[in-house]
Motif scaffolding. Structure first.
Motif, PDB file in Angstrom:
ATOM      1  N   ASP A 149       0.824  -1.210   0.000  1.00  0.00           N
ATOM      2  CA  ASP A 149       0.000   0.000   0.000  1.00  0.00           C
ATOM      3  C   ASP A 149       0.858   1.260   0.000  1.00  0.00           C
ATOM      4  OD1 ASP A 149      -2.290  -1.519  -0.031  1.00  0.00           O
ATOM      5  OD2 ASP A 149      -2.568  -1.462   2.146  1.00  0.00           O
ATOM      6  N   ALA A 150       1.949   1.228   0.757  1.00  0.00           N
ATOM      7  CA  ALA A 150       2.835   2.396   0.788  1.00  0.00           C
ATOM      8  C   ALA A 150       3.503   2.612  -0.567  1.00  0.00           C
ATOM      9  CB  ALA A 150       3.881   2.219   1.885  1.00  0.00           C
ATOM     10  N   CYS A 151       3.873   1.510  -1.213  1.00  0.00           N
ATOM     11  CA  CYS A 151       4.455   1.625  -2.557  1.00  0.00           C
ATOM     12  C   CYS A 151       3.459   2.236  -3.529  1.00  0.00           C
ATOM     13  CB  CYS A 151       4.893   0.247  -3.058  1.00  0.00           C
ATOM     14  SG  CYS A 151       6.469  -0.335  -2.404  1.00  0.00           S
ATOM     15  N   ARG A 152       2.240   1.752  -3.488  1.00  0.00           N
ATOM     16  CA  ARG A 152       1.231   2.250  -4.419  1.00  0.00           C
ATOM     17  C   ARG A 152       0.981   3.740  -4.206  1.00  0.00           C
ATOM     18  NH1 ARG A 152      -3.946  -1.141  -4.176  1.00  0.00           N
ATOM     19  NH2 ARG A 152      -4.088  -0.162  -2.119  1.00  0.00           N
ATOM     20  N   ARG A 153       0.874   4.166  -2.954  1.00  0.00           N
ATOM     21  CA  ARG A 153       0.656   5.592  -2.666  1.00  0.00           C
ATOM     22  C   ARG A 153       1.802   6.421  -3.209  1.00  0.00           C
ATOM     23  NH1 ARG A 153       2.965   8.728   1.239  1.00  0.00           N
ATOM     24  NH2 ARG A 153       1.860  10.665   1.816  1.00  0.00           N
ATOM     25  N   LEU A 154       3.024   5.987  -2.965  1.00  0.00           N
ATOM     26  CA  LEU A 154       4.174   6.779  -3.366  1.00  0.00           C
ATOM     27  C   LEU A 154       4.391   6.753  -4.885  1.00  0.00           C
ATOM     28  CD1 LEU A 154       6.091   8.571  -1.872  1.00  0.00           C
ATOM     29  CD2 LEU A 154       7.680   6.655  -1.619  1.00  0.00           C
ATOM     30  N   VAL A 155       4.108   5.615  -5.525  1.00  0.00           N
ATOM     31  CA  VAL A 155       4.203   5.540  -6.986  1.00  0.00           C
ATOM     32  C   VAL A 155       3.249   6.534  -7.634  1.00  0.00           C
ATOM     33  CG1 VAL A 155       3.545   4.108  -8.952  1.00  0.00           C
ATOM     34  CG2 VAL A 155       5.131   3.214  -7.262  1.00  0.00           C
ATOM     35  N   ARG A 156       2.014   6.557  -7.157  1.00  0.00           N
ATOM     36  CA  ARG A 156       1.025   7.473  -7.732  1.00  0.00           C
ATOM     37  C   ARG A 156       1.462   8.932  -7.553  1.00  0.00           C
ATOM     38  NH1 ARG A 156      -4.137   5.667  -8.885  1.00  0.00           N
ATOM     39  NH2 ARG A 156      -5.021   7.654  -8.187  1.00  0.00           N
ATOM     40  N   ARG A 157       1.974   9.255  -6.381  1.00  0.00           N
ATOM     41  CA  ARG A 157       2.411  10.621  -6.134  1.00  0.00           C
ATOM     42  C   ARG A 157       3.612  10.986  -7.013  1.00  0.00           C
ATOM     43  NH1 ARG A 157       2.236  13.190  -0.576  1.00  0.00           N
ATOM     44  NH2 ARG A 157      -0.001  13.306  -0.162  1.00  0.00           N
ATOM     45  N   ALA A 158       4.543  10.064  -7.148  1.00  0.00           N
ATOM     46  CA  ALA A 158       5.705  10.338  -7.982  1.00  0.00           C
ATOM     47  C   ALA A 158       5.302  10.539  -9.437  1.00  0.00           C
ATOM     48  CB  ALA A 158       6.712   9.197  -7.855  1.00  0.00           C
ATOM     49  N   GLU A 159       4.335   9.765  -9.921  1.00  0.00           N
ATOM     50  CA  GLU A 159       3.872   9.916 -11.304  1.00  0.00           C
ATOM     51  C   GLU A 159       3.207  11.273 -11.516  1.00  0.00           C
ATOM     52  OE1 GLU A 159       3.141   5.189 -12.384  1.00  0.00           O
ATOM     53  OE2 GLU A 159       1.418   6.514 -12.026  1.00  0.00           O
ATOM     54  N   VAL A 160       2.423  11.715 -10.556  1.00  0.00           N
ATOM     55  CA  VAL A 160       1.836  13.049 -10.669  1.00  0.00           C
ATOM     56  C   VAL A 160       2.936  14.099 -10.649  1.00  0.00           C
ATOM     57  CG1 VAL A 160       0.411  14.753  -9.467  1.00  0.00           C
ATOM     58  CG2 VAL A 160      -0.421  12.414  -9.756  1.00  0.00           C
ATOM     59  N   GLY A 161       3.960  13.870  -9.821  1.00  0.00           N
ATOM     60  CA  GLY A 161       5.085  14.785  -9.801  1.00  0.00           C
ATOM     61  C   GLY A 161       5.777  14.865 -11.149  1.00  0.00           C
ATOM     62  N   MET A 162       5.978  13.733 -11.808  1.00  0.00           N
ATOM     63  CA  MET A 162       6.591  13.720 -13.132  1.00  0.00           C
ATOM     64  C   MET A 162       5.746  14.494 -14.136  1.00  0.00           C
ATOM     65  SD  MET A 162       9.524  12.092 -13.192  1.00  0.00           S
ATOM     66  CE  MET A 162       9.750  11.478 -14.863  1.00  0.00           C
ATOM     67  N   ALA A 163       4.420  14.341 -14.048  1.00  0.00           N
ATOM     68  CA  ALA A 163       3.527  15.080 -14.948  1.00  0.00           C
ATOM     69  C   ALA A 163       3.624  16.577 -14.700  1.00  0.00           C
ATOM     70  CB  ALA A 163       2.090  14.593 -14.766  1.00  0.00           C
ATOM     71  N   ARG A 164       3.684  16.957 -13.423  1.00  0.00           N
ATOM     72  CA  ARG A 164       3.771  18.383 -13.098  1.00  0.00           C
ATOM     73  C   ARG A 164       5.105  18.974 -13.566  1.00  0.00           C
ATOM     74  NH1 ARG A 164       3.585  22.708 -13.407  1.00  0.00           N
ATOM     75  NH2 ARG A 164       3.271  24.377 -11.885  1.00  0.00           N
ATOM     76  N   ILE A 165       6.197  18.212 -13.425  1.00  0.00           N
ATOM     77  CA  ILE A 165       7.508  18.660 -13.902  1.00  0.00           C
ATOM     78  C   ILE A 165       7.488  18.840 -15.419  1.00  0.00           C
ATOM     79  CG2 ILE A 165       9.905  17.921 -14.200  1.00  0.00           C
ATOM     80  CD1 ILE A 165       9.600  16.548 -11.415  1.00  0.00           C
ATOM     81  N   SER A 166       6.866  17.896 -16.108  1.00  0.00           N
ATOM     82  CA  SER A 166       6.770  17.984 -17.559  1.00  0.00           C
ATOM     83  C   SER A 166       5.960  19.210 -17.979  1.00  0.00           C
ATOM     84  CB  SER A 166       6.147  16.707 -18.127  1.00  0.00           C
ATOM     85  OG  SER A 166       6.180  16.693 -19.530  1.00  0.00           O
ATOM     86  N   GLN A 167       4.884  19.487 -17.260  1.00  0.00           N
ATOM     87  CA  GLN A 167       4.098  20.693 -17.532  1.00  0.00           C
ATOM     88  C   GLN A 167       4.962  21.949 -17.451  1.00  0.00           C
ATOM     89  OE1 GLN A 167       0.841  20.381 -14.662  1.00  0.00           O
ATOM     90  NE2 GLN A 167      -0.597  20.589 -16.364  1.00  0.00           N
ATOM     91  N   ALA A 168       5.829  21.972 -16.468  1.00  0.00           N
ATOM     92  CA  ALA A 168       6.607  23.180 -16.193  1.00  0.00           C
ATOM     93  C   ALA A 168       7.810  23.340 -17.112  1.00  0.00           C
ATOM     94  CB  ALA A 168       7.069  23.163 -14.733  1.00  0.00           C
ATOM     95  N   TYR A 169       8.402  22.225 -17.551  1.00  0.00           N
ATOM     96  CA  TYR A 169       9.692  22.319 -18.239  1.00  0.00           C
ATOM     97  C   TYR A 169       9.695  21.821 -19.683  1.00  0.00           C
ATOM     98  CZ  TYR A 169      11.722  23.314 -13.658  1.00  0.00           C
ATOM     99  OH  TYR A 169      12.029  23.890 -12.445  1.00  0.00           O
ATOM    100  N   ASP A 170       8.747  21.015 -20.073  1.00  0.00           N
ATOM    101  CA  ASP A 170       8.760  20.438 -21.416  1.00  0.00           C
ATOM    102  C   ASP A 170       7.894  21.246 -22.378  1.00  0.00           C
ATOM    103  OD1 ASP A 170      10.451  18.353 -20.705  1.00  0.00           O
ATOM    104  OD2 ASP A 170       8.801  17.047 -20.097  1.00  0.00           O
ATOM    105  N   GLU A 171       8.270  21.187 -23.659  1.00  0.00           N
ATOM    106  CA  GLU A 171       7.533  21.892 -24.698  1.00  0.00           C
ATOM    107  C   GLU A 171       6.438  20.995 -25.276  1.00  0.00           C
ATOM    108  OE1 GLU A 171       7.957  24.996 -25.464  1.00  0.00           O
ATOM    109  OE2 GLU A 171       9.675  25.289 -24.129  1.00  0.00           O
ATOM    110  N   HIS A 172       5.259  21.565 -25.482  1.00  0.00           N
ATOM    111  CA  HIS A 172       4.126  20.782 -25.979  1.00  0.00           C
ATOM    112  C   HIS A 172       4.362  20.247 -27.383  1.00  0.00           C
ATOM    113  CE1 HIS A 172       0.971  21.422 -22.847  1.00  0.00           C
ATOM    114  NE2 HIS A 172       1.772  22.414 -22.519  1.00  0.00           N
ATOM    115  N   ASP A 173       5.083  20.984 -28.215  1.00  0.00           N
ATOM    116  CA  ASP A 173       5.263  20.575 -29.609  1.00  0.00           C
ATOM    117  C   ASP A 173       6.573  19.820 -29.835  1.00  0.00           C
ATOM    118  OD1 ASP A 173       6.908  22.703 -29.127  1.00  0.00           O
ATOM    119  OD2 ASP A 173       6.355  23.852 -30.913  1.00  0.00           O
ATOM    120  N   HIS A 174       7.229  19.402 -28.782  1.00  0.00           N
ATOM    121  CA  HIS A 174       8.475  18.640 -28.906  1.00  0.00           C
ATOM    122  C   HIS A 174       8.165  17.228 -29.409  1.00  0.00           C
ATOM    123  CE1 HIS A 174      12.201  16.569 -27.722  1.00  0.00           C
ATOM    124  NE2 HIS A 174      12.759  17.759 -27.681  1.00  0.00           N
ATOM    125  N   PRO A 175       9.005  16.658 -30.287  1.00  0.00           N
ATOM    126  CA  PRO A 175       8.727  15.304 -30.803  1.00  0.00           C
ATOM    127  C   PRO A 175       8.580  14.242 -29.716  1.00  0.00           C
ATOM    128  CG  PRO A 175      10.463  16.364 -32.083  1.00  0.00           C
ATOM    129  CD  PRO A 175      10.195  17.258 -30.917  1.00  0.00           C
TER     130      PRO A 175
END
Length: 518
Positions: A86-112
């Protein structure tokens, strides 16, 4: 059939003003639940099974090398912290949302390369900055993913095949390859934030390094390249790696060499097919000829055409059913007969391109037909070419092309029809193909029937028949299945083994690790 749940009646005969509405029976909920099914003709299994063996560690939904290293680091952290399931699942989900938020902030939408998994969902849900993990902890419509384990569900099996992650009682643990310290350090800020905080504090130099579109090399690329290529310190020792590792390495080498030999190819798959499936390269080029998996890949690529033809033809039939007012079997017979040319099957085949050249090597006959796509005519022609290839393939290529065992609608099945209908009209063959597809779709649907705990029955099929008339709930997908070649190539580019530039398709580091000529 009349609606039995809501019907007006005259409560008192002869009383015009006494009409009432009876609702019921309340206990009569639908017992048969029709759901859209995948692989309605079940023609894909032999190709998918072969691809499973030939590309271990990569799937059609594992798009990013970065996520392999994320879960690699997470598994090391989970073991050190003693996290349970259960702890793994909670932390995996949070880390994935973190990766999405980082991508929002730093990655370009039109990048290949695109954006990280879950970016669209996080953008739609719109959590306040610094509270992003609320959409990881939520369920239902407020969650970034409907799956309990989020995107780890896509990388679980491939990571296990790579040997970077293992599962122990539902918890992530290190696999055969311990996570290098530089990767655990790379992800430490994200994992710490996901473990203790409500969200991320951006901008952040440390977190920004985790974005997908980094120009600079990150510490995870070299170790991932070593695992993918089955090398240690730049050298490949076959005894130090599993059979899956050696097979993945072989496929990477075949892909790299095919890209070198076919720089004008428009896609990775086109270059790969030109290298392994057509012409003399597979027997003349030292690398390709010296790798037995080249022969297996030739069988897979050639069988792939037949799979695509069946899927495309079935989708056309289902769409015709949807557009028709009364789609009986006879109606569908007339539909396909009207699409096909006159003359006999033998006459039709005489106009098809040869499947071998003067040296006995396969020709791209199917590609020529697809380029001039004529719908149903092309589908039937592709099926006949697949049957014809049984006469020219040999050895491992033939065994892979045919699959482990005979199945409905496979090339051997079509070859029998080809002989049976040779002197009969092509339209007759078309009618038979309709009958065979309808029968196979019913077999597959019945095989997939699920009996649910609430007493209902789930039937997985878009096409249904009632009193001799067919109807469809929705359209069927007409695209072919993937061979994972594109995904493998993209990941190899991301870690620096291959290049997307046709002029120099294999990097110097890739040539060293994969032992590919310049």
């Amino acid at each position: 059939m009349a609606d039995m749940t809501r019907a007006p009646i005259d409560a008192m005969a002869g009383s015009a003003g006494s009409r009432s509405l009876v609702e019921g029976p309340a206990w009569c909920d639908p017992g048969l639940l029709a759901r859209a099914g995948r692989y309605p003709l079940a023609v894909e299994a032999p190709v998918m099974a072969a691809v499973d063996m030939l590309v271990p560690g990569v799937s059609t939904v594992t798009r990013y090398a970065r996520y392999y290293s994320l879960y690699w680091a997470f598994a090391a952290h989970a073991e050190e912290a003693g996290l349970d399931r259960d702890a793994c699942r909670r932390l995996v989900r949070r880390a994935e949302v973190g990766m999405a938020r980082i991508s929002q902030a730093y990655d370009e939408h039109d990048h290949p390369l695109g954006l990280a998994h879950g970016v669209d969902a996080v953008a739609r849900l719109g959590p306040d900055e610094g509270t992003e993990f609320s959409v990881a902890d939520a369920t239902g419509s407020r969650s970034y993913s409907p799956r309990a384990w989020g995107f780890w569900s896509q990388y679980n099996g491939p990571s296990g095949a790579l040997g970077t992650v293992a599962m122990d009682g539902g918890a992530l643990r290190p696999g055969r390859h311990p996570c290098p310290p530089q990767i655990t350090e790379m992800y430490a800020p994200l994992i710490a934030a996901a473990d203790r905080g409500p969200g991320l504090s951006l901008p952040s130099v440390a977190l920004g390094r985790l974005s997908l579109q980094q120009d600079d090399d990150t510490p995870d690329l070299e170790p991932l390249g070593g695992v993918l290529s089955a090398t240690i310190e730049g050298r490949h020792d076959p005894e130090a790696w599993t059979g899956d590792d050696r097979t993945r390495r072989a496929t990477l080498r075949i892909l790299a060499r095919s890209w070198q030999l076919n720089p004008d190819a428009e896609t990775w798959l086109a270059a790969f097919a030109a290298g392994v499936a057509y012409g003399s390269a597979a027997r003349e080029d030292p690398l390709l000829a010296g790798e037995e998996r080249t022969a297996a890949w030739r069988g897979v690529v050639l069988r792939h055409h037949s799979v695509g033809a069946w899927r495309h033809l079935w989708a056309a039939l289902v769409n015709e059913v949807r557009n028709a007012e009364n789609a009986s079997r006879g109606y569908l017979h007339d539909w396909i007969a009207g699409q096909l040319p006159g003359g006999t099957v033998a006459d039709f085949e005489a106009g098809l391109p040869s499947v071998v050249d003067g040296h006995g090597d396969p020709t791209p006959a199917e590609d020529a037909l697809v380029a001039d796509d004529a719908g149903v005519v092309t589908d039937v022609a592709l099926l006949l070419l697949g049957a014809r290839r049984l006469d020219s393939l040999t050895g491992l290529t033939l065994r892979t092309f045919k699959g482990r065992r005979p199945t409905y609608l496979d090339p051997t099945w079509v070859a029998q029809l080809r002989r049976e209908f040779a002197q009969r009209p092509v339209a007759d063959l078309g009618r038979r193909l309709v009958d065979d597809m309808l029968a196979q779709s019913r077999r597959v649907a019945l095989r997939k029937v699920a009996f649910n705990s609430d007493g209902t029955i789930s039937l997985f099929s878009r096409l249904h028949e009632r009193n001799g008339v067919y109807f469809a709930d929705s359209s069927e997908g007409s695209g072919n299945i993937g061979l994972r070649v594109h995904q493998l190539a993209e990941i190899a580019v991301q870690v620096g083994l291959l290049s997307a530039e046709p002029e120099d398709p294999v990097t110097p580091w890739g040539r060293q690790l994969l032992d590919v000529p310049a």
